[in-house]
Motif scaffolding. Structure first.
Motif, PDB file in Angstrom:
ATOM      1  N   LYS A   1       7.886  10.941 -16.860  1.00 19.83           N
ATOM      2  CA  LYS A   1       6.913  12.032 -16.803  1.00 19.83           C
ATOM      3  C   LYS A   1       5.836  11.779 -15.745  1.00 19.83           C
ATOM      4  CE  LYS A   1       7.636  13.202 -21.592  1.00 19.83           C
ATOM      5  NZ  LYS A   1       7.102  13.302 -22.935  1.00 19.83           N
ATOM      6  N   CYS A   2       5.967  10.655 -15.020  1.00 24.78           N
ATOM      7  CA  CYS A   2       4.982  10.286 -14.003  1.00 24.78           C
ATOM      8  C   CYS A   2       5.638  10.258 -12.626  1.00 24.78           C
ATOM      9  CB  CYS A   2       4.426   8.888 -14.285  1.00 24.78           C
ATOM     10  SG  CYS A   2       3.694   8.706 -15.914  1.00 24.78           S
ATOM     11  N   ASP A   3       4.847  10.539 -11.593  1.00 23.75           N
ATOM     12  CA  ASP A   3       5.323  10.366 -10.228  1.00 23.75           C
ATOM     13  C   ASP A   3       5.462   8.870  -9.954  1.00 23.75           C
ATOM     14  OD1 ASP A   3       4.994  13.078 -10.129  1.00 23.75           O
ATOM     15  OD2 ASP A   3       3.375  13.056  -8.659  1.00 23.75           O
ATOM     16  N   ILE A   4       6.447   8.512  -9.132  1.00 25.46           N
ATOM     17  CA  ILE A   4       6.632   7.108  -8.780  1.00 25.46           C
ATOM     18  C   ILE A   4       6.831   6.978  -7.272  1.00 25.46           C
ATOM     19  CG2 ILE A   4       7.625   6.447 -11.012  1.00 25.46           C
ATOM     20  CD1 ILE A   4      10.390   6.501  -9.691  1.00 25.46           C
TER      21      ILE A   4
ATOM     22  N   VAL B   1       8.871   4.028   2.230  1.00 27.96           N
ATOM     23  CA  VAL B   1       8.377   4.354   0.891  1.00 27.96           C
ATOM     24  C   VAL B   1       8.768   5.796   0.589  1.00 27.96           C
ATOM     25  CG1 VAL B   1       6.329   4.623  -0.548  1.00 27.96           C
ATOM     26  CG2 VAL B   1       6.476   2.709   1.056  1.00 27.96           C
ATOM     27  N   MET B   2       9.363   5.981  -0.572  1.00 24.10           N
ATOM     28  CA  MET B   2       9.786   7.316  -0.985  1.00 24.10           C
ATOM     29  C   MET B   2       9.043   7.673  -2.269  1.00 24.10           C
ATOM     30  SD  MET B   2      13.625   8.638  -1.934  1.00 24.10           S
ATOM     31  CE  MET B   2      14.213   8.671  -0.267  1.00 24.10           C
ATOM     32  N   ARG B   3       8.447   8.847  -2.261  1.00 29.29           N
ATOM     33  CA  ARG B   3       7.719   9.317  -3.449  1.00 29.29           C
ATOM     34  C   ARG B   3       8.615  10.285  -4.205  1.00 29.29           C
ATOM     35  NH1 ARG B   3       2.543   9.765  -5.327  1.00 29.29           N
ATOM     36  NH2 ARG B   3       2.038  11.670  -6.431  1.00 29.29           N
ATOM     37  N   LEU B   4       8.761  10.030  -5.514  1.00 30.24           N
ATOM     38  CA  LEU B   4       9.546  10.903  -6.381  1.00 30.24           C
ATOM     39  C   LEU B   4       8.630  11.471  -7.456  1.00 30.24           C
ATOM     40  CD1 LEU B   4      12.869   8.950  -7.038  1.00 30.24           C
ATOM     41  CD2 LEU B   4      12.638  11.173  -5.980  1.00 30.24           C
ATOM     42  N   ALA B   5       8.515  12.783  -7.464  1.00 34.64           N
ATOM     43  CA  ALA B   5       7.728  13.443  -8.506  1.00 34.64           C
ATOM     44  C   ALA B   5       8.489  13.362  -9.827  1.00 34.64           C
ATOM     45  CB  ALA B   5       7.473  14.894  -8.123  1.00 34.64           C
TER      46      ALA B   5
ATOM     47  N   LEU C   1      16.305  12.895  -5.259  1.00 35.18           N
ATOM     48  CA  LEU C   1      16.412  12.888  -3.805  1.00 35.18           C
ATOM     49  C   LEU C   1      17.586  12.012  -3.383  1.00 35.18           C
ATOM     50  CD1 LEU C   1      12.702  12.372  -2.658  1.00 35.18           C
ATOM     51  CD2 LEU C   1      14.071  14.439  -2.394  1.00 35.18           C
ATOM     52  N   GLU C   2      18.222  12.406  -2.281  1.00 36.32           N
ATOM     53  CA  GLU C   2      19.274  11.585  -1.701  1.00 36.32           C
ATOM     54  C   GLU C   2      18.616  10.461  -0.917  1.00 36.32           C
ATOM     55  OE1 GLU C   2      19.060  14.931  -0.671  1.00 36.32           O
ATOM     56  OE2 GLU C   2      20.321  15.672  -2.268  1.00 36.32           O
ATOM     57  N   ALA C   3      19.202   9.277  -0.963  1.00 34.60           N
ATOM     58  CA  ALA C   3      18.691   8.143  -0.185  1.00 34.60           C
ATOM     59  C   ALA C   3      19.803   7.677   0.745  1.00 34.60           C
ATOM     60  CB  ALA C   3      18.252   7.019  -1.109  1.00 34.60           C
ATOM     61  N   HIS C   4      19.506   7.583   2.034  1.00 34.72           N
ATOM     62  CA  HIS C   4      20.442   7.088   3.038  1.00 34.72           C
ATOM     63  C   HIS C   4      19.797   5.885   3.709  1.00 34.72           C
ATOM     64  CE1 HIS C   4      23.074  10.613   2.752  1.00 34.72           C
ATOM     65  NE2 HIS C   4      21.970  11.319   2.628  1.00 34.72           N
TER      66      HIS C   4
END
Length: 151
Positions: A115-118, A127-131, A136-139
């Motif tokens: 339930k938190c953004d990371i 650095v990738m932010r995930l809400a 999200l795809e990661a390459h």
């Protein structure tokens, strides 16, 4: 037009980028999100074409796998790593004909089920932010030997 093998593009690429599959230098027919593959698609290599709305960006020769494989592809837009997975279609779903679908998808999809953004630190100190609830795809840049030899 009928084909017993299809390619389903689940790459996750969005506008302005798009993928097209070529065989013998020509685009293959597409309908309803599926590309119809030629009879010799599993024996002869095809080409993946990465394009934007205004130009062709990169080509990659691929041999479609009988079961599963991956593609590590360095392009002007950055690196991409995709999986190709071949599955049988139930004969009763296609009027008794033996058909297969090859699905093109990202090799890694990250999902934040909390339930938190990371924030995630990936290779090359990206650095990738995930809400919360986002996927999200990661390459990444493949090292030698990471590709399964599909070309």
């Amino acid at each position: 037009f009928f084909s017993s093998a299809w390619l389903a593009d689940r790459s996750g690429l969005s506008r302005p980028l798009g993928l097209e599959l070529l065989h013998g230098g020509r685009p293959l027919p597409r309908q309803g999100g599926l590309t119809l593959l030629p009879v010799d698609a599993f024996q002869e290599p095809c080409e993946l074409l990465l394009r934007s709305t205004c130009s062709q960006l990169a080509r990659c020769s691929v041999r479609l796998p009988p079961s599963w494989g991956s593609i590590a592809w360095r392009t002007p837009c950055g690196p991409f790593i995709f999986c190709l997975q071949t599955d049988d279609i139930a004969a009763e779903d296609v009027f008794g004909v033996r058909c297969q679908v090859v699905t093109l998808r990202p090799r890694l999809v990250l999902t934040n089920a909390s339930k938190c953004d990371i924030e995630l630190r990936l290779s090359e100190n990206r650095v990738m932010r995930l809400a919360a609830g986002q996927s999200l795809e990661a390459h990444w840049n493949a090292k030698g030997g990471e590709q399964d030899g599909l070309a």
